[in-house]
Write a protein that holds these residues in place. Sequence first.
Motif, mmCIF file in Angstrom:
data_model
loop_
_atom_site.group_PDB
_atom_site.id
_atom_site.type_symbol
_atom_site.label_atom_id
_atom_site.label_comp_id
_atom_site.label_asym_id
_atom_site.label_seq_id
_atom_site.Cartn_x
_atom_site.Cartn_y
_atom_site.Cartn_z
ATOM 1 N N LEU A 97 0.861 -1.183 0.000
ATOM 2 C CA LEU A 97 0.000 0.000 0.000
ATOM 3 C C LEU A 97 0.892 1.227 0.000
ATOM 4 C CD1 LEU A 97 -2.812 1.316 0.197
ATOM 5 C CD2 LEU A 97 -2.591 1.185 2.694
ATOM 6 N N PHE A 98 0.890 1.956 -1.112
ATOM 7 C CA PHE A 98 1.618 3.216 -1.196
ATOM 8 C C PHE A 98 0.676 4.306 -0.729
ATOM 9 C CE2 PHE A 98 2.971 7.174 -2.992
ATOM 10 C CZ PHE A 98 4.347 7.155 -2.816
ATOM 11 N N ILE A 99 1.096 5.045 0.305
ATOM 12 C CA ILE A 99 0.267 6.109 0.868
ATOM 13 C C ILE A 99 0.875 7.456 0.484
ATOM 14 C CG2 ILE A 99 -0.730 7.087 2.966
ATOM 15 C CD1 ILE A 99 -0.473 4.284 4.228
ATOM 16 N N LYS B 239 -2.480 -6.590 9.985
ATOM 17 C CA LYS B 239 -2.601 -7.028 8.591
ATOM 18 C C LYS B 239 -1.212 -7.039 7.971
ATOM 19 C CE LYS B 239 -7.298 -5.511 8.127
ATOM 20 N NZ LYS B 239 -8.252 -4.650 7.527
ATOM 21 N N SER B 240 -0.977 -8.005 7.122
ATOM 22 C CA SER B 240 0.325 -8.150 6.466
ATOM 23 C C SER B 240 0.356 -7.339 5.175
ATOM 24 C CB SER B 240 0.612 -9.623 6.188
ATOM 25 O OG SER B 240 0.695 -10.329 7.397
ATOM 26 N N ILE B 241 0.322 -6.029 5.338
ATOM 27 C CA ILE B 241 0.350 -5.110 4.199
ATOM 28 C C ILE B 241 1.588 -4.230 4.345
ATOM 29 C CG2 ILE B 241 -0.833 -3.224 3.006
ATOM 30 C CD1 ILE B 241 -3.488 -4.409 4.087
ATOM 31 N N LEU B 242 2.462 -4.279 3.355
ATOM 32 C CA LEU B 242 3.674 -3.468 3.362
ATOM 33 C C LEU B 242 3.302 -2.029 3.026
ATOM 34 C CD1 LEU B 242 6.824 -3.677 3.606
ATOM 35 C CD2 LEU B 242 6.835 -3.772 1.110
ATOM 36 N N THR B 243 3.497 -1.125 3.973
ATOM 37 C CA THR B 243 3.131 0.273 3.768
ATOM 38 C C THR B 243 4.352 1.063 3.306
ATOM 39 O OG1 THR B 243 3.486 0.688 6.135
ATOM 40 C CG2 THR B 243 1.224 0.257 5.413
ATOM 41 N N VAL B 244 4.154 1.871 2.269
ATOM 42 C CA VAL B 244 5.239 2.615 1.627
ATOM 43 C C VAL B 244 4.792 4.048 1.403
ATOM 44 C CG1 VAL B 244 6.792 2.691 -0.374
ATOM 45 C CG2 VAL B 244 5.898 0.484 0.404
ATOM 46 N N THR B 245 5.739 4.978 1.511
ATOM 47 C CA THR B 245 5.455 6.381 1.221
ATOM 48 C C THR B 245 6.704 7.042 0.669
ATOM 49 O OG1 THR B 245 4.528 8.436 2.109
ATOM 50 C CG2 THR B 245 6.070 7.237 3.523
ATOM 51 N N ASP B 246 6.535 8.230 0.137
ATOM 52 C CA ASP B 246 7.692 9.040 -0.269
ATOM 53 C C ASP B 246 7.715 10.349 0.529
ATOM 54 O OD1 ASP B 246 5.561 10.325 -1.504
ATOM 55 O OD2 ASP B 246 6.465 10.345 -3.498
ATOM 56 N N ASN B 247 7.015 10.331 1.659
ATOM 57 C CA ASN B 247 6.949 11.498 2.527
ATOM 58 C C ASN B 247 7.587 11.145 3.873
ATOM 59 O OD1 ASN B 247 5.305 12.989 4.808
ATOM 60 N ND2 ASN B 247 5.216 14.288 2.984
#
Length: 169
Positions: free
Chosen positions: A94-96, A114-122
Amino acid sequence: MIVFCLVTIPNIATSAPIPEYDMKAAYLYNLAMFTEWPQNASNSPTNNTVRLCILGEDSFGASLNNLSRSRNTGMKIQLSYLNDAKQADFCQILFIDKSEIKNTASVLKLLENKSILTVTDNEELFRMGLMVGMFLDKNRLIFDINYALASAAKIMISSKLLKMARHVI
Protein backbone atom coordinates in the motif's frame (compact mmCIF):
# COMPACT_ATOMS: atom_id res chain seq x y z
CA MET A 1 31.23 19.59 -39.92
CA ILE A 2 33.91 18.69 -37.34
CA VAL A 3 32.89 21.62 -35.14
CA PHE A 4 29.24 20.49 -35.31
CA CYS A 5 30.18 16.96 -34.19
CA LEU A 6 32.34 18.23 -31.35
CA VAL A 7 29.54 20.44 -30.09
CA THR A 8 26.70 17.88 -30.35
CA ILE A 9 28.38 14.61 -29.33
CA PRO A 10 28.71 15.51 -25.64
CA ASN A 11 24.98 16.27 -25.55
CA ILE A 12 24.11 12.98 -27.20
CA ALA A 13 26.44 10.95 -24.98
CA THR A 14 24.99 12.42 -21.79
CA SER A 15 22.10 10.28 -20.62
CA ALA A 16 18.95 11.97 -19.44
CA PRO A 17 18.17 11.54 -15.75
CA ILE A 18 15.47 9.02 -14.92
CA PRO A 19 12.29 10.83 -13.83
CA GLU A 20 11.66 10.62 -10.08
CA TYR A 21 8.44 8.61 -10.23
CA ASP A 22 9.87 6.17 -12.78
CA MET A 23 12.60 5.42 -10.21
CA LYS A 24 10.04 5.09 -7.42
CA ALA A 25 7.96 2.72 -9.55
CA ALA A 26 11.05 0.56 -10.11
CA TYR A 27 11.70 0.52 -6.34
CA LEU A 28 8.11 -0.59 -5.73
CA TYR A 29 8.63 -3.44 -8.18
CA ASN A 30 11.82 -4.49 -6.36
CA LEU A 31 10.00 -4.33 -3.04
CA ALA A 32 7.44 -6.74 -4.46
CA MET A 33 10.18 -9.03 -5.79
CA PHE A 34 12.18 -9.18 -2.56
CA THR A 35 9.41 -9.35 0.03
CA GLU A 36 7.59 -12.40 1.37
CA TRP A 37 4.13 -12.34 2.90
CA PRO A 38 2.80 -15.04 5.22
CA GLN A 39 1.22 -17.95 3.35
CA ASN A 40 -1.85 -18.05 5.56
CA ALA A 41 -2.68 -14.34 5.33
CA SER A 42 -5.92 -13.42 3.57
CA ASN A 43 -3.94 -11.12 1.28
CA SER A 44 -1.16 -13.57 0.34
CA PRO A 45 0.01 -13.10 -3.26
CA THR A 46 -1.49 -15.65 -5.65
CA ASN A 47 -0.08 -16.88 -8.97
CA ASN A 48 3.00 -14.66 -8.53
CA THR A 49 0.76 -11.60 -8.61
CA VAL A 50 1.29 -8.84 -6.07
CA ARG A 51 -1.45 -6.28 -5.62
CA LEU A 52 -0.01 -2.77 -5.35
CA CYS A 53 -2.51 -0.23 -4.09
CA ILE A 54 -2.25 3.55 -4.20
CA LEU A 55 -4.05 5.53 -1.52
CA GLY A 56 -4.37 9.27 -2.09
CA GLU A 57 -3.33 11.32 -5.06
CA ASP A 58 -1.61 9.48 -7.89
CA SER A 59 1.73 11.24 -8.35
CA PHE A 60 3.07 8.34 -10.43
CA GLY A 61 1.05 9.01 -13.55
CA ALA A 62 2.08 6.58 -16.30
CA SER A 63 5.14 5.36 -14.35
CA LEU A 64 3.19 2.53 -12.72
CA ASN A 65 1.58 1.32 -15.94
CA ASN A 66 4.80 -0.43 -16.96
CA LEU A 67 4.78 -2.37 -13.68
CA SER A 68 1.49 -4.07 -14.43
CA ARG A 69 2.90 -5.58 -17.63
CA SER A 70 4.40 -9.04 -17.40
CA ARG A 71 8.17 -9.18 -16.97
CA ASN A 72 10.74 -11.92 -17.42
CA THR A 73 10.78 -12.53 -13.66
CA GLY A 74 7.34 -14.11 -13.61
CA MET A 75 6.18 -11.53 -11.05
CA LYS A 76 3.06 -9.61 -12.00
CA ILE A 77 1.87 -6.40 -10.42
CA GLN A 78 -1.84 -5.67 -10.23
CA LEU A 79 -2.55 -1.99 -9.65
CA SER A 80 -5.47 -0.70 -7.63
CA TYR A 81 -6.29 2.90 -6.84
CA LEU A 82 -8.14 3.22 -3.54
CA ASN A 83 -10.53 5.91 -2.39
CA ASP A 84 -10.48 4.64 1.17
CA ALA A 85 -8.08 2.56 3.30
CA LYS A 86 -10.99 0.20 4.08
CA GLN A 87 -10.47 -1.15 0.54
CA ALA A 88 -6.87 -2.23 1.31
CA ASP A 89 -7.62 -5.66 2.76
CA PHE A 90 -6.37 -7.58 -0.29
CA CYS A 91 -3.34 -5.37 -1.02
CA GLN A 92 0.16 -6.66 -0.42
CA ILE A 93 1.76 -3.24 -0.88
CA LEU A 94 0.00 0.00 0.00
CA PHE A 95 1.62 3.22 -1.20
CA ILE A 96 0.27 6.11 0.87
CA ASP A 97 0.57 9.52 -0.75
CA LYS A 98 1.29 12.65 1.27
CA SER A 99 -2.24 13.84 0.49
CA GLU A 100 -3.38 11.29 3.11
CA ILE A 101 -1.28 12.73 5.94
CA LYS A 102 -4.36 13.98 7.79
CA ASN A 103 -5.83 10.45 7.72
CA THR A 104 -2.67 8.54 8.62
CA ALA A 105 -3.59 7.65 12.20
CA SER A 106 -6.94 6.15 11.14
CA VAL A 107 -5.31 4.38 8.15
CA LEU A 108 -2.68 2.79 10.40
CA LYS A 109 -5.39 1.75 12.85
CA LEU A 110 -7.27 0.00 10.02
CA LEU A 111 -4.09 -1.80 8.94
CA GLU A 112 -3.21 -3.11 12.40
CA ASN A 113 -2.56 -6.87 12.41
CA LYS A 114 -2.60 -7.03 8.59
CA SER A 115 0.32 -8.15 6.47
CA ILE A 116 0.35 -5.11 4.20
CA LEU A 117 3.67 -3.47 3.36
CA THR A 118 3.13 0.27 3.77
CA VAL A 119 5.24 2.61 1.63
CA THR A 120 5.46 6.38 1.22
CA ASP A 121 7.69 9.04 -0.27
CA ASN A 122 6.95 11.50 2.53
CA GLU A 123 9.34 11.59 5.50
CA GLU A 124 6.69 12.74 7.96
CA LEU A 125 4.38 9.86 6.98
CA PHE A 126 7.26 7.40 7.29
CA ARG A 127 8.02 8.62 10.80
CA MET A 128 4.33 8.20 11.73
CA GLY A 129 4.68 4.43 11.34
CA LEU A 130 5.02 3.27 7.76
CA MET A 131 7.36 0.43 6.84
CA VAL A 132 9.24 1.84 3.84
CA GLY A 133 10.10 5.42 2.97
CA MET A 134 11.55 6.45 -0.41
CA PHE A 135 13.23 9.85 -0.53
CA LEU A 136 15.26 11.98 -2.91
CA ASP A 137 18.71 12.96 -1.69
CA LYS A 138 20.72 15.08 -4.12
CA ASN A 139 18.80 13.69 -7.12
CA ARG A 140 19.39 10.15 -5.87
CA LEU A 141 16.60 7.93 -4.63
CA ILE A 142 17.26 6.39 -1.23
CA PHE A 143 15.03 4.39 1.06
CA ASP A 144 14.62 3.58 4.73
CA ILE A 145 13.01 0.44 6.13
CA ASN A 146 11.27 0.04 9.45
CA TYR A 147 12.07 -3.66 9.75
CA ALA A 148 10.54 -3.88 13.22
CA LEU A 149 7.12 -2.87 11.85
CA ALA A 150 7.42 -5.20 8.85
CA SER A 151 8.40 -8.13 11.09
CA ALA A 152 5.51 -7.43 13.44
CA ALA A 153 3.21 -7.70 10.41
CA LYS A 154 4.90 -11.02 9.52
CA ILE A 155 6.37 -9.52 6.35
CA MET A 156 9.88 -10.68 5.51
CA ILE A 157 12.01 -8.19 3.57
CA SER A 158 15.02 -9.71 1.83
CA SER A 159 18.48 -9.06 3.23
CA LYS A 160 19.40 -7.77 -0.25
CA LEU A 161 17.02 -4.85 0.22
CA LEU A 162 18.05 -4.32 3.83
CA LYS A 163 21.68 -3.96 2.74
CA MET A 164 20.74 -1.32 0.16
CA ALA A 165 18.65 0.75 2.57
CA ARG A 166 20.06 3.96 3.98
CA HIS A 167 18.59 3.20 7.42
CA VAL A 168 17.03 0.04 8.83
CA ILE A 169 15.06 0.50 12.03
